[in-house]
Design a protein around this motif. Structure first.
Motif, PDB file in Angstrom:
ATOM      1  N   ASP A 110       0.847  -1.066   0.008  1.00  0.00           N
ATOM      2  CA  ASP A 110       0.034   0.167   0.115  1.00  0.00           C
ATOM      3  C   ASP A 110       0.957   1.259  -0.116  1.00  0.00           C
ATOM      4  N   PHE A 111       0.465   2.276  -0.932  1.00  0.00           N
ATOM      5  CA  PHE A 111       1.288   3.522  -0.924  1.00  0.00           C
ATOM      6  C   PHE A 111       0.325   4.734  -1.269  1.00  0.00           C
ATOM      7  N   SER A 112       0.272   5.810  -0.556  1.00  0.00           N
ATOM      8  CA  SER A 112      -0.478   6.741  -0.917  1.00  0.00           C
ATOM      9  C   SER A 112      -2.166   6.190  -1.172  1.00  0.00           C
ATOM     10  N   VAL A 113      -2.616   6.565  -2.417  1.00  0.00           N
ATOM     11  CA  VAL A 113      -3.879   6.034  -2.723  1.00  0.00           C
ATOM     12  C   VAL A 113      -4.205   4.809  -3.134  1.00  0.00           C
ATOM     13  N   PHE A 114      -2.740   4.348  -3.272  1.00  0.00           N
ATOM     14  CA  PHE A 114      -2.782   2.770  -4.162  1.00  0.00           C
ATOM     15  C   PHE A 114      -2.651   1.880  -3.053  1.00  0.00           C
ATOM     16  N   GLN A 115      -3.289   0.684  -3.367  1.00  0.00           N
ATOM     17  CA  GLN A 115      -3.255  -0.489  -2.921  1.00  0.00           C
ATOM     18  C   GLN A 115      -2.217  -1.675  -3.311  1.00  0.00           C
ATOM     19  N   ARG A 116      -1.716  -2.577  -2.120  1.00  0.00           N
ATOM     20  CA  ARG A 116      -1.161  -3.761  -2.832  1.00  0.00           C
ATOM     21  C   ARG A 116      -2.025  -4.600  -3.778  1.00  0.00           C
ATOM     22  N   GLY A 117      -1.177  -4.793  -5.037  1.00  0.00           N
ATOM     23  CA  GLY A 117      -1.796  -5.646  -5.779  1.00  0.00           C
ATOM     24  C   GLY A 117      -2.371  -4.810  -7.238  1.00  0.00           C
ATOM     25  N   ASP A 118      -2.517  -3.284  -6.764  1.00  0.00           N
ATOM     26  CA  ASP A 118      -2.907  -2.497  -8.025  1.00  0.00           C
ATOM     27  C   ASP A 118      -1.810  -2.378  -9.079  1.00  0.00           C
ATOM     28  N   ARG A 119      -2.436  -2.247 -10.232  1.00  0.00           N
ATOM     29  CA  ARG A 119      -1.639  -2.368 -11.568  1.00  0.00           C
ATOM     30  C   ARG A 119      -2.129  -1.097 -12.313  1.00  0.00           C
ATOM     31  N   ILE A 120      -1.093  -0.107 -12.394  1.00  0.00           N
ATOM     32  CA  ILE A 120      -1.431   1.118 -13.284  1.00  0.00           C
ATOM     33  C   ILE A 120      -1.351   0.737 -14.752  1.00  0.00           C
ATOM     34  N   VAL A 121      -2.853   1.153 -15.186  1.00  0.00           N
ATOM     35  CA  VAL A 121      -3.099   1.079 -16.616  1.00  0.00           C
ATOM     36  C   VAL A 121      -2.849   2.252 -17.604  1.00  0.00           C
TER      37      VAL A 121
END
Length: 493
Positions: A265-276
């Protein structure tokens, strides 16, 4: 925490180096008066039978002070004096420090390779219709060797490709080594352009600069207003940066780096998120992340272009708040984040996953072989960089204590493997650096011993120590200069 890491690492590296001098001095029955870590006032000390072990306030060096080493007249215990010993023994005592430093690096690389494997270049993207695609190279492949050389660095691969001859790669795919033969192809010049206050939209091929079809004249217009003619119109702006990469042999790949997938997790992102996607830019690979980072550093109303033959890629700089599309649990969602925070995401070690894993040797024999070869490469690279020592200092390619603290600080954010690797590289580099034939360094003392062994004439120890003292003063001036450069880099000067 970084300060603690820095002190512990520097102290450990110096201790190993000085231990070499100390042990060989004892072997040849030279009396060691002091074994010191650091310089300046004493913090604490322990008195041994013959030697005082002390820790000084500034942990940026160390020394072993032997009886008679400073050229003073020794009456009592003269047989235990440094200069009472034959030249070959003095040479070995002096050589032992750098040798212990280098060997320590080799020893440290073995558990690193055994536990974490070894980082080898991976293939990020394979360009369509490229020699790499035609030969069967695939994204995610780990490049194990090129023309028989272990690929410890992308520079090794690029060096072989630039020869223009067929390259024999061995890649690791699904745990198996696969041989692939690729014939490099000559690619046209690449122009990298940054325009401020840019107006217009690039469409089609770049055909002119201020009406001139010779695109290379762009180098004469840096910081000036230019008009770029494209097949579909014009783009105007102030040329802030221009870089021309000449024609070169390529195989059509980009090397792997970080994947746009979050490890935590970092800032507004969560573990496993992929930037598209970010503001219209598709994010699929490390190269896309590099372009994104450049856009984040440029700011609004700035246009950057990459022109290679008829292929033109362009992006506008980003500022303020941006929309980021991420894939989370199989669904596409949009999150908003300011550009400074997104830039921090890309700058922070350990936040994103790697595109390719580290290579794990097949057995213990290969583990030992690879760790030794990796150290050989570090040793060779360090020695090569020191061939032009003073030129490297002037160009800022050599870091001092402040720069070293920054390197250790970055490594501490990436985990124990990165820290141990940095320690191994530092201790090998310290050993090689000390072998430079300069007064006050071990290499300078080795030269005096060698001259004495060849000529069978001993230079007056007091004269030799005056030379080393002058060398020490000059090295301190050089140290302060490098520290100044480090601080300048840190402050962005």
């Amino acid at each position: 925490m970084v300060v603690i890491y820095f002190i512990l690492i520097l102290t450990g590296v110096i201790m190993v180096h000085e231990l070499g001098h100390y042990l060989f001095a004892r072997i040849f029955k030279v009396k060691v008066l002091e074994f010191a870590l650091g310089f300046g006032p004493r913090v604490f000390s322990v008195k041994g039978k013959e030697t005082t072990f002390r820790f000084n306030v500034f942990p940026i060096g160390g020394y072993v002070r032997m009886l008679g080493e400073e050229g003073e007249e020794v009456v009592e215990e003269r047989e235990k004096s440094f200069y009472a010993k034959p030249a070959w023994q003095r040479l070995l005592i002096t050589l032992a420090g750098p040798l212990f430093s280098i060997v320590a690096g080799y020893v440290l690389f073995l558990p690193i390779t055994l536990h974490w494997g070894i980082a080898l270049p991976g293939v990020g993207e394979v360009l369509p219709n490229s020699p790499a695609e035609e030969a069967g190279l695939m994204g995610g492949d780990i490049i194990y060797s090129v023309n028989g050389r272990i690929a410890f660095d992308t520079a090794i691969i690029s060096e072989e490709i630039q020869k223009g001859l067929p390259v024999e790669l061995v890649v690791v795919r699904d745990g198996k080594k696969v041989p692939i033969r690729i014939v490099p192809r000559m690619y046209p010049e690449t122009y990298e352009i940054v325009l401020e206050s840019a107006e217009g939209r690039p469409e089609g091929k770049l055909v002119s600069v201020n009406g001139n079809p010779d695109l290379s004249i762009l180098k004469d217009y840096v910081n000036e207003y230019v008009t770029l003619g494209f097949e579909g119109g014009t783009v105007k702006g102030i040329l802030k940066q221009f870089n021309e990469i000449p024609k070169r042999y390529m195989i059509g790949i980009s090397f792997a780096g970080l994947a746009p997938i979050f490890k935590e997790d970092f800032s507004v992102f969560q573990r496993g998120d992929r930037i598209v996607e970010v503001e219209g830019q598709k994010i699929d690979s490390w190269q896309d992340l590099i372009v994104l980072y450049q856009r984040l550093t440029l700011g609004d109303r700035v246009l950057m272009l990459s022109v290679q033959g008829e292929n033109v890629e362009w992006w506008r700089g980003l500022s303020g708040t941006v929309d980021v599309t991420v894939e989370r649990a199989g669904k596409l969602i949009k999150v908003q984040i300011d550009t400074s925070s997104l830039k921090t995401v890309l700058e922070t070690p350990g936040v994103l996953e790697n595109e390719v894993p580290r290579y794990r040797p097949e057995n213990f024999v290969e583990t030992v072989s690879l760790s030794v070869k990796a150290c050989n490469y570090v040793l060779w690279a360090t020695a090569s960089s020191l061939k032009n020592f003073f030129r490297n200092v002037q160009t800022g390619q050599i870091v001092g204590v402040v720069g070293l603290a920054g390197v250790i600080g970055q490594a501490s954010k990436s985990g124990m493997e990165a820290i141990l690797t940095v320690v191994a590289i530092i201790t090998i580099s310290l050993g090689v650096l000390n072998l430079l034939p300069l007064p006050a360094l071990d290499g300078g003392r080795i030269v005096f011993s060698l001259v004495e062994m060849v000529t069978r004439k001993r230079l007056d120890p007091q004269i030799e120590n005056i030379i080393h003292f002058i060398g020490f003063i000059l090295l301190m001036v050089l140290f302060l200069y490098i520290t100044f450069l480090d601080i300048g880099r840190l402050m962005g000067i």
